[in-house]
Design a protein around this motif. Structure first.
Motif, PDB file in Angstrom:
ATOM      1  N   VAL A   4      -5.742  -5.851   9.078  1.00 51.21           N
ATOM      2  CA  VAL A   4      -5.113  -4.903   9.985  1.00 51.21           C
ATOM      3  C   VAL A   4      -3.766  -5.444  10.465  1.00 51.21           C
ATOM      4  O   VAL A   4      -3.642  -6.627  10.789  1.00 51.21           O
ATOM      5  CB  VAL A   4      -6.042  -4.626  11.189  1.00 51.21           C
ATOM      6  N   GLU A   5      -2.771  -4.563  10.499  1.00 53.22           N
ATOM      7  CA  GLU A   5      -1.436  -4.856  11.031  1.00 53.22           C
ATOM      8  C   GLU A   5      -0.773  -6.061  10.379  1.00 53.22           C
ATOM      9  O   GLU A   5      -0.160  -6.882  11.044  1.00 53.22           O
ATOM     10  CB  GLU A   5      -1.479  -5.011  12.550  1.00 53.22           C
ATOM     11  N   ASN A   6      -0.882  -6.151   9.066  1.00 56.84           N
ATOM     12  CA  ASN A   6      -0.157  -7.183   8.335  1.00 56.84           C
ATOM     13  C   ASN A   6       1.175  -6.664   7.806  1.00 56.84           C
ATOM     14  O   ASN A   6       2.011  -7.441   7.380  1.00 56.84           O
ATOM     15  CB  ASN A   6      -1.002  -7.713   7.165  1.00 56.84           C
ATOM     16  N   PHE A   7       1.337  -5.348   7.800  1.00 55.30           N
ATOM     17  CA  PHE A   7       2.588  -4.689   7.407  1.00 55.30           C
ATOM     18  C   PHE A   7       3.058  -5.114   6.022  1.00 55.30           C
ATOM     19  O   PHE A   7       4.234  -5.320   5.798  1.00 55.30           O
ATOM     20  CB  PHE A   7       3.671  -4.913   8.471  1.00 55.30           C
ATOM     21  N   PHE A   8       2.125  -5.215   5.082  1.00 53.86           N
ATOM     22  CA  PHE A   8       2.481  -5.633   3.733  1.00 53.86           C
ATOM     23  C   PHE A   8       2.956  -4.479   2.856  1.00 53.86           C
ATOM     24  O   PHE A   8       3.426  -4.690   1.754  1.00 53.86           O
ATOM     25  CB  PHE A   8       1.345  -6.388   3.045  1.00 53.86           C
ATOM     26  N   GLY A   9       2.845  -3.258   3.330  1.00 55.39           N
ATOM     27  CA  GLY A   9       3.404  -2.103   2.653  1.00 55.39           C
ATOM     28  C   GLY A   9       2.830  -1.840   1.273  1.00 55.39           C
ATOM     29  O   GLY A   9       1.733  -2.271   0.920  1.00 55.39           O
ATOM     30  N   ASP A  10       3.633  -1.130   0.472  1.00 57.48           N
ATOM     31  CA  ASP A  10       3.187  -0.744  -0.864  1.00 57.48           C
ATOM     32  C   ASP A  10       2.980  -1.935  -1.784  1.00 57.48           C
ATOM     33  O   ASP A  10       2.100  -1.908  -2.644  1.00 57.48           O
ATOM     34  CB  ASP A  10       4.188   0.229  -1.493  1.00 57.48           C
ATOM     35  N   THR A  30     -10.687  -2.803   5.241  1.00 58.06           N
ATOM     36  CA  THR A  30      -9.925  -2.154   6.306  1.00 58.06           C
ATOM     37  C   THR A  30      -8.482  -2.612   6.195  1.00 58.06           C
ATOM     38  O   THR A  30      -8.187  -3.793   6.403  1.00 58.06           O
ATOM     39  CB  THR A  30     -10.493  -2.519   7.699  1.00 58.06           C
ATOM     40  N   ILE A  31      -7.612  -1.677   5.854  1.00 60.57           N
ATOM     41  CA  ILE A  31      -6.188  -2.003   5.709  1.00 60.57           C
ATOM     42  C   ILE A  31      -5.340  -1.011   6.506  1.00 60.57           C
ATOM     43  O   ILE A  31      -4.339  -0.498   6.033  1.00 60.57           O
ATOM     44  CB  ILE A  31      -5.753  -2.070   4.225  1.00 60.57           C
ATOM     45  N   LYS A  32      -5.776  -0.764   7.728  1.00 61.12           N
ATOM     46  CA  LYS A  32      -5.025   0.161   8.570  1.00 61.12           C
ATOM     47  C   LYS A  32      -3.791  -0.526   9.152  1.00 61.12           C
ATOM     48  O   LYS A  32      -3.743  -1.750   9.257  1.00 61.12           O
ATOM     49  CB  LYS A  32      -5.918   0.742   9.662  1.00 61.12           C
ATOM     50  N   SER A  33      -2.806   0.296   9.477  1.00 66.25           N
ATOM     51  CA  SER A  33      -1.559  -0.167  10.108  1.00 66.25           C
ATOM     52  C   SER A  33      -0.834  -1.206   9.263  1.00 66.25           C
ATOM     53  O   SER A  33      -0.505  -2.288   9.733  1.00 66.25           O
ATOM     54  CB  SER A  33      -1.833  -0.727  11.509  1.00 66.25           C
ATOM     55  N   ASN A  34      -0.584  -0.872   8.000  1.00 66.63           N
ATOM     56  CA  ASN A  34       0.091  -1.805   7.098  1.00 66.63           C
ATOM     57  C   ASN A  34       1.312  -1.208   6.408  1.00 66.63           C
ATOM     58  O   ASN A  34       1.793  -1.763   5.428  1.00 66.63           O
ATOM     59  CB  ASN A  34      -0.895  -2.327   6.051  1.00 66.63           C
ATOM     60  N   ASP A  35       1.802  -0.080   6.876  1.00 71.50           N
ATOM     61  CA  ASP A  35       2.976   0.582   6.284  1.00 71.50           C
ATOM     62  C   ASP A  35       2.765   0.958   4.823  1.00 71.50           C
ATOM     63  O   ASP A  35       3.700   0.950   4.028  1.00 71.50           O
ATOM     64  CB  ASP A  35       4.242  -0.273   6.423  1.00 71.50           C
ATOM     65  N   ILE A  36       1.542   1.267   4.458  1.00 69.46           N
ATOM     66  CA  ILE A  36       1.255   1.714   3.088  1.00 69.46           C
ATOM     67  C   ILE A  36       1.697   3.165   2.962  1.00 69.46           C
ATOM     68  O   ILE A  36       1.336   4.006   3.783  1.00 69.46           O
ATOM     69  CB  ILE A  36      -0.243   1.569   2.763  1.00 69.46           C
ATOM     70  N   ALA A  37       2.488   3.445   1.940  1.00 63.73           N
ATOM     71  CA  ALA A  37       2.975   4.800   1.698  1.00 63.73           C
ATOM     72  C   ALA A  37       2.373   5.338   0.406  1.00 63.73           C
ATOM     73  O   ALA A  37       1.332   4.861  -0.053  1.00 63.73           O
ATOM     74  CB  ALA A  37       4.498   4.801   1.663  1.00 63.73           C
ATOM     75  N   ASN A  38       3.022   6.312  -0.186  1.00 62.21           N
ATOM     76  CA  ASN A  38       2.461   7.008  -1.350  1.00 62.21           C
ATOM     77  C   ASN A  38       2.260   6.116  -2.567  1.00 62.21           C
ATOM     78  O   ASN A  38       1.238   6.214  -3.245  1.00 62.21           O
ATOM     79  CB  ASN A  38       3.347   8.197  -1.699  1.00 62.21           C
ATOM     80  N   ALA A  39       3.211   5.265  -2.870  1.00 60.44           N
ATOM     81  CA  ALA A  39       3.067   4.383  -4.036  1.00 60.44           C
ATOM     82  C   ALA A  39       1.877   3.443  -3.856  1.00 60.44           C
ATOM     83  O   ALA A  39       1.122   3.192  -4.797  1.00 60.44           O
ATOM     84  CB  ALA A  39       4.346   3.585  -4.270  1.00 60.44           C
TER      85      ALA A  39
END
Length: 128
Positions: A4-10, A30-39
């Motif tokens: 959670v909240e690691n902000f590792f993104g796509d 659980t990978i919430k709040s990580n800036d994951i987008a569509n890719a």
């Protein structure tokens, strides 16, 4: 596993998607709040298509929109072990919502997003 909240993104989601392809132990992610987008959602979906152990995936509070949800929904048709998926606090509506709901009607997913969240967000998991 909670990341959670690691902000590792796509990029981080890409690595996790690859890992899910070969995973034989992990049952909850659980990978919430990580800036994951569509890719990132697409890559996680690719991993889910081949995964046979994950039963719970929490993708809440990321940056997934209709396009990512539509790509993720493809995995729900192929995956037979996932029982809980949380996409709350993302930007999923319209086409993405419809794709997820169609996949849920077809899939084996049978557990929760609380009814009140399903009504508010328009997406939920329900019994087959």
């Amino acid at each position: 596993l909670s990341l959670v909240e690691n902000f590792f993104g796509d990029q981080g989601a890409l690595e996790l998607g690859w890992a899910l392809t070969y995973n034989s132990k992990l049952s909850s992610l659980t990978i919430k709040s990580n800036d994951i987008a569509n890719a990132g959602a697409a890559m996680l979906g690719t991993g889910l298509m081949k995964n046979s152990t994950l039963t719970r995936l929490d993708l809440s509070d990321n940056s997934i929109s209709d396009r990512g949800a539509t790509q993720l929904s493809d995995a729900l048709f192929a995956n037979t072990t996932l029982r809980s998926l949380d996409l709350t606090l993302n930007d999923v509506k319209g086409e993405g919502k419809d794709a997820i709901l169609d996949a849920l009607d077809f899939s084996y997913i049978c557990e929760k997003i609380p009814t009140e969240l399903r009504l508010a967000v328009g997406i939920g998991l329900h019994p087959r």
